[in-house]
Design an enzyme around this catalytic site. Structure first.
Site, PDB file in Angstrom:
ATOM      1  N   SER A  53       0.795  -1.226   0.000  1.00  0.00           N
ATOM      2  CA  SER A  53       0.000   0.000   0.000  1.00  0.00           C
ATOM      3  C   SER A  53       0.831   1.280   0.000  1.00  0.00           C
ATOM      4  CB  SER A  53      -0.951   0.026   1.203  1.00  0.00           C
ATOM      5  OG  SER A  53      -0.229   0.186   2.410  1.00  0.00           O
ATOM      6  N   LYS A 122       0.611   4.493   6.720  1.00  0.00           N
ATOM      7  CA  LYS A 122       0.007   5.324   5.669  1.00  0.00           C
ATOM      8  C   LYS A 122       0.575   6.741   5.775  1.00  0.00           C
ATOM      9  CE  LYS A 122      -3.031   1.957   4.811  1.00  0.00           C
ATOM     10  NZ  LYS A 122      -2.920   1.088   3.607  1.00  0.00           N
TER      11      LYS A 122
END
EC number: 3.4.21.89
Length: 254
Positions: A53, A122
């Site tokens: 990700s 993230k």
């Protein structure tokens, strides 16, 4: 001539012997463990990257060092920071949670000397009070300012928006459109690999549910209290060693 006297005898000290050496080793080991616990709790902690990700900046199984002093004394995550945080609400599926380390590795993990992968990583896109939306000319927009993320996100033929999720949002220019205001005490995060990142934008409720005050919608935003720290450096593998910096594009946001 008098008999030679060894150094320990001249100094009045007797050889330590086995028991003395064992006590010294135990003291050194306990001190080292205590120092490691202090470092993990207050200064830095090692993690490994469990998914794609955050490509291209972070690859699967990269080992990173997360620093914690940046968020001391009331400091909070800033836009552009890459942060590690605990699962804010069923973001990780059962098959994404790595098996717990066992044996000696489990001991090392407890004191922060063995990288763990049971958290998420993230990039912070919005902080409390920010309005984050997608998409203007293919760019994610924060407080009315489009972000130029070309230097760090995975390239896309359509837009800088996220992977598709059927959450009642609309489609605009090939991008999945959405808009959200970040609540107090929380942050809005996205992965750099937008086509493969189940992040805040993926977990957003439909506009109708957001406006209704549905408490389930809060899981799209990460509590600041769940943030472990900021990714400071990739330290393994050595050919990918490098420091993580906050991109300049976030400096233009009011």
């Amino acid at each position: 001539m008098g008999a030679e006297v060894d150094a320990s005898a001249r100094s009045g000290r007797r050889p330590k012997g086995f028991l003395g050496s064992l006590v010294e080793i135990v003291i050194i080991a306990v001190t080292a463990i205590l120092l490691a616990v202090v470092i993990k709790t207050f200064l830095a902690q090692a993690f490994y990257i469990p998914s794609e990700s955050m490509r291209p900046g972070l690859e699967v199984n990269d080992r990173v060092l997360v620093e914690k002093p940046s968020y001391w004394m009331g400091g909070t995550p800033e836009r552009g920071d890459v942060v590690v945080f605990a699962d804010p609400g069923d973001w990780l599926s059962a098959d994404e949670v790595p098996p717990a380390p066992t044996g000696f590795r489990a001991v090392l993990a407890k004191v922060g000397l063995y990288p763990t992968g049971d958290h998420l990583v993230k990039r912070v896109i919005g902080v409390a009070g920010d309005t984050v939306e997608c998409c203007e000319s293919g760019h994610v927009v924060v407080n009315g300012t489009p972000l130029d993320e070309s230097a760090f996100i995975a390239s896309s033929d359509t837009c800088d928006g996220p992977m598709t999720q059927d959450n009642g949002s609309y489609v605009e220019g090939g991008c999945r459109g959405w808009k959200a205001v970040v609540p107090e005490g929380r942050i809005f995060v996205m992965g750099d690999n937008r086509a493969n990142s189940a992040d805040s934008s993926f977990h957003l409720c439909s506009p109708e549910r957001q406006e209704s005050g549905d408490k389930a919608c809060s899981s799209a935003f990460v509590p600041v209290s769940d943030v472990v720290g900021r990714v400071a450096v990739v330290f393994w593998p050595t050919d990918r060693f490098g420091f993580e910096h906050r991109p300049e594009t976030f400096e233009a946001i009011d």
